[in-house]
Each structure stands twice: as structure tokens, then as C-alpha cells.
Design an enzyme around this catalytic site. Structure first.
Site, PDB file in Angstrom:
ATOM      1  N   GLU A   1       2.105 -10.169  11.138  1.00 45.27           N
ATOM      2  CA  GLU A   1       1.625  -9.657  10.134  1.00 45.27           C
ATOM      3  C   GLU A   1       2.931  -8.850   8.949  1.00 45.27           C
ATOM      4  OE1 GLU A   1      -1.064  -6.178   8.004  1.00 45.27           O
ATOM      5  OE2 GLU A   1      -1.031  -5.608  10.268  1.00 45.27           O
TER       6      GLU A   1
ATOM      7  N   ASP B   1       0.650  -1.494   0.086  1.00 47.68           N
ATOM      8  CA  ASP B   1       0.065  -0.457   0.032  1.00 47.68           C
ATOM      9  C   ASP B   1       0.871   1.064  -0.491  1.00 47.68           C
ATOM     10  OD1 ASP B   1      -1.686  -2.144   0.452  1.00 47.68           O
ATOM     11  OD2 ASP B   1      -2.629  -0.888   2.034  1.00 47.68           O
TER      12      ASP B   1
END
Length: 521
Positions: A467, A239
Site C-alpha cells: 500500500e 487522510d
């Protein structure tokens, strides 16, 4: 512990060829049912009735714990994040179904329950749009709107996406994510071909996957050179990579007061994208939505090497699926090789020894070294000298593979924008390292592949299946108990040919299941 002991999924009955009510099928698509998810509860853990499949032999990892222990803990993460129809990336921060997450998750789930792995992909494909796109988020209607932003009322898929064939009875986003799905479907099939054939799994997903690739190749060749463009940084999956800074600089950000960032409720602001970046993301998404999700009109259009490499790998996988179904796969293999040539022609920089993004609006390569520029290593038709150069770059000062870093970082270690904790601006991610492990092994770098695999397993273990992690220290960042981290650890852990005792210390010496998928033989 007996190695047949494992955690498995609750069965979901997906035996009939029916699709979501009110959702237009993709062009030429087979019929796929959407199962209803459980009611949202970020603290809940779905429990199972019992074992569904005997665990195969497992491969080994780092020295800390046994392979069986790692297997069980990874399986528990996937169990806790299972909703009854699909798997959320994490219960708090990401409470819906994400597209490329589900593809990676299914690759790991196949080692626990091939049926549940098939269900994961079928649920996602049940939300496909009529124009062929697979949306990057499929929303769970039981999740409160303020639990995640942008929420369904921002995307307005059923109204703003009507012209593009958005489904009417399920809410989705309007952008896409990298096309890992055909590769995932083929690997899931390989895990239990008998079950796959008895359920008609490949025959039902193939038309959806073909329509997905057709959308990308026909609607997203915005540069005219044969490669797919992304129209939003979220589509590429990385992102806030510094790669996007230059193309995003043209975008006027949405006012901060016009949206509320739910992500900051679950993570430290210094680990997440900045408010300025987020304002630009929201502006791009708003303009795309207000243009009824028509492609080619926006200010942002970038050809990305990782997105296109994953399309090529999935095109090879789709060729294998076609052959399994009795059709010829030659045309798809040929298309994949043509795309590989276009990738080299448009995005390869021989002086730098890696691939770069191309800003379609300016025509220029973006001079930022991101891990996306290494991902084409997983392509079988990549020229040998280019593969060798990518390995040298990965092992050099910019990425530190096998030297200064535990795992390959998401961005250049020497770059001015490098930050070891800020999302995609430096931390190491497990999906990109899994892809690089596959690429190293494919191109004969077994020693480096083994070392990367062991490091990934060890770090997944010690970080609590984080993550993402600090590439130097392995310190956990972002959400813990992250689904694709657990799933890809399972995939690295399992070895189908050479069984050993699962309580042995974690080690190496085996190759990952399905590596032949990356070859055109």
C-alpha cells in the site's frame, strides 16, 4: 514465457444503457448499469475463464526480475481483488469500492482488459448522486457491517442523502475523493478505441463526468476564488497528512467510545492515524451527515493543490472526450487554464517553491510541505518557471527525489511531524509517485522521470505491491497486494510503441502511454 500469456478478468456484460434501479440519474447523465459484486470473502480469489486481450509490448523496470514476471504478478493482484463488478483496494482492510482507487485501478486494468477497466468506472458511476457527486465509497452489501468503519449504517446515504439525490438501492458514503475519473476514462478509451466506441463507453460516461465536475465547481467553491474545497481530510485522499493538523485542531473529536476502528484489526497502530485524529474525522463526518450532506456549513474547508490539479487534468481529459464525441472541447480547455491560473494565484508560494493548502476558514496558507504541493507539476499550462521550481523542490532536502529517497515521500523529510511509517505523514505512495513521474515527463525531465519510474517498479516488485513504503528503504507498510500499486506498476511497465522481449532484464528508455493527455495541444 510467451508475451501474450497474461491474467485477465472475468467478462462482465455491460452492453445496455440502463442504470441502477431506483438511483436518480445525475443531471443530464447517460444511463449506466451496476453489476452485482461477488459475495464477500476476504480470503477468496476470483478466477477467470481465459484470456481476453493480447498483452501489448511492455516497458522495463529494475534489474531484479523480468518485465513479464512483474506483469503477471501485478495482474494476479488485480485478479485476486476483483469482485465481479469492481476491484477492492485490498481484501481485508478495504473490502469495498473506493472512488479514486478505482480510477487509478482502471488505468492499470486497461493493459489487461479494456472491458474490465470500463466496467470498473461504470460500476462506480452507477452510484453517483443526483447532485453530481461521486461518493468516496460504494459499499458491497455482502460485507459484514463490522468489517469496515465507517460502515453504511454510519453514513445513512439513502436517508441523510435523500435531498442531495443519493441512490436508493445502493449504499455509499457521503463525501468525495479527488476527481481522477475523466482522466482515467480517457486513458481507458485510448487502450482500445474500437471497443470503447462499439460499447458507447465515452458517450455514456461523459454526462456523469460532466455532472461530477459541475458539482465540484459550483458547490465546492467555498473560498470564492474559483478553486474547489474539501470538507473532510478523507476527501483529499491523504487522510492524516500533517497539512490537516492545524485546520483539524478546531474540531472537537467524537468520543472514543462512540465508534470502533476496524482498521486496527488489519494494521499496526503506529502505522495508522491516531485515535485523536480519528475522533476528529468521525466528528466531521457525523456533522456533515446530520446536515444532510449540504456543503459549506462545516468547520473544515481547505483548498488543496493536488485535488484541484487533478480536477484540472481531468478537465483537459474531458475536453478530449468531448472532441471524440463530436463536440467542441475548447471551453473545457479554457476552464482548465483558468483554474490553473487560480491555483497559482491562491496556493503558490514563490519563496518556498511549491504549492500549499489554504485554510478557507482563516484565509491563511497552511505552512506544511506535503507531496500534494508537488502534484500540480502534471499540469500542461503551468508556467515554466513554476514547473522548474517544483522540480528543484522535489529534488531538494524536503523530498529527496533522486538523492536520499527511493520514492518521493508524502511529507517533508525535515518536518517535525515526519514519520516514515505512519500512513500519509511520511511514507511514499505509488499513486503520488505515478503522478509525479507523469509531471516530470510532461515538463521535459525525462532522465528524472525514467529514474522515478524504475524506482517505482522496483519498489512495487520487492515490497509485494505494498500500500505504501518507507521512502528511504522501500520497506513495505500497510496492506500487501494493494490494487492501485499493482495497477500503476502495470501502467509504468507498458509501452505501446517500442516492443522488446519481455524476458529482458527490467530497464528503461520509453515513455508512458497516454502522456499526451496531460497536454493541451
Amino acid at each position: 514465457m510467451d508475451r501474450t500469456t497474461q491474467l485477465t478478468a472475468r467478462r462482465t456484460d455491460l452492453t445496455g444503457p440502463v442504470r441502477t434501479s431506483g438511483s436518480p440519474p445525475a443531471p443530464g447523465a447517460g444511463e449506466i448499469v451496476r453489476s452485482e459484486p461477488d459475495v464477500y470473502d476476504p480470503a477468496s480469489s476470483v478466477r477467470t475463464a481465459g484470456p481476453e486481450r493480447t498483452a501489448g509490448p511492455v516497458r522495463t523496470a529494475g534489474p531484479a526480475r523480468s518485465a513479464a514476471s512483474l506483469h503477471l504478478r501485478a495482474a494476479r493482484v488485480l485478479e485476486d481483488n476483483w469482485t465481479g463488478a469492481s476491484t477492492v483496494p485490498s481484501r481485508g482492510l478495504y473490502p469495498h469500492q473506493w472512488s479514486w482507487d478505482s480510477a487509478f485501478i482502471s488505468i492499470g486494468l486497461r493493459h489487461l482488459s479494456p472491458l474490465r477497466a470500463q466496467t470498473e468506472l461504470e460500476t462506480l458511476l452507477g452510484a453517483q448522486w443526483g447532485d453530481g457527486r461521486i461518493p468516496h465509497i460504494v459499499f458491497n452489501p455482502s460485507v459484514p457491517l463490522d468489517a469496515y468503519f465507517p460502515s453504511p449504517d454510519f453514513w445513512r446515504s439513502s436517508t441523510a442523502g435523500r435531498a442531495a439525490g443519493a441512490p436508493r438501492t445502493v449504499q455509499t458514503s457521503g463525501i468525495v475523493q479527488p476527481p481522477v475519473h475523466a482522466l482515467a476514462a480517457w486513458l481507458v478509451h485510448l487502450s482500445d478505441p474500437g471497443l470503447s466506441r462499439s460499447r458507447g463507453f465515452l458517450s455514456r460516461v461523459y454526462p456523469h463526468l460532466a455532472a461530477w465536475h459541475r458539482y465540484l465547481l459550483h458547490r465546492r467553491d467555498l473560498g470564492g476564488g474559483g478553486l474547489v474545497s474539501v470538507v473532510h481530510p478523507w476527501e483529499q485522499g491523504m487522510d492524516n497528512s500533517p497539512t490537516w493538523d492545524e485546520p483539524l485542531s478546531r474540531v472537537t473529536p467524537a468520543p472514543a467510545r462512540s465508534f470502533r476502528r476496524a482498521d486496527l484489526d488489519h494494521g499496526a497502530a503506529e502505522d495508522r492515524p491516531t485515535d485523536l485524529d480519528y475522533g476528529r474525522y468521525v466528528r466531521l463526518a457525523t456533522d456533515y451527515r446530520d446536515g444532510e450532506y449540504a456543503d459549506g456549513r462545516g468547520e473544515f474547508a481547505v483548498e488543496d493543490p493536488a485535488f484541484n490539479a487533478l480536477l484540472i487534468a481531468s478537465e483537459h481529459a474531458l475536453a478530449r472526450i468531448a472532441c471524440e464525441l463530436g463536440a467542441a472541447g475548447t471551453a473545457r480547455h479554457t476552464r482548465a487554464e483558468r483554474l490553473t491560473a487560480a491555483l497559482v494565484d491562491r496556493l503558490w508560494d514563490p519563496a518556498e517553491g511549491m504549492f500549499f493548502c489554504r485554510d478557507v476558514r482563516t484565509g491563511d496558507l497552511v505552512p506544511e510541505r506535503g507531496v500534494a504541493g508537488l502534484i500540480p507539476l502534471l499540469l500542461p499550462a503551468l508556467p515554466r518557471d513554476i514547473a522548474a521550481a517544483l522540480v528543484r523542490t522535489a529534488c531538494g532536502p524536503h523530498f529527496g527525489l533522486g538523492d536520499t529517497t527511493r520514492l518521493v515521500p508524502s511529507y517533508d523529510l525535515t518536518g517535525e511531524a515526519f514519520d516514515p511509517h505512519r500512513y500519509w505523514r511520511g511514507p511514499a505512495w505509488f499513486n503520488t509517485n505515478w503522478l509525479l513521474e507523469r509531471g516530470l515527463r510532461l515538463h521535459g525531465e525525462r532522465g528524472r522521470a525514467d529514474a522515478l519510474r524504475d524506482a517505482a517498479l522496483r519498489t512495487a516488485d520487492t515490497s509485494g505491491f505494498a500500500e505504501y513504503v518507507d521512502p528511504y528503504t522501500g520497506e513495505a507498510c500497510g496492506a500487501l497486494g494493494f490494487s492501485w500499486t499493482a495497477a500503476l506498476a502495470l501502467d509504468l511497465l507498458h509501452e505501446p510503441h517500442e516492443p522488446h522481449e519481455p524476458d529482458e532484464p527490467l530497464g528503461h528508455d520509453v515513455s508512458p502511454m497516454g502522456i499526451g493527455t496531460f497536454r493541451h495541444e
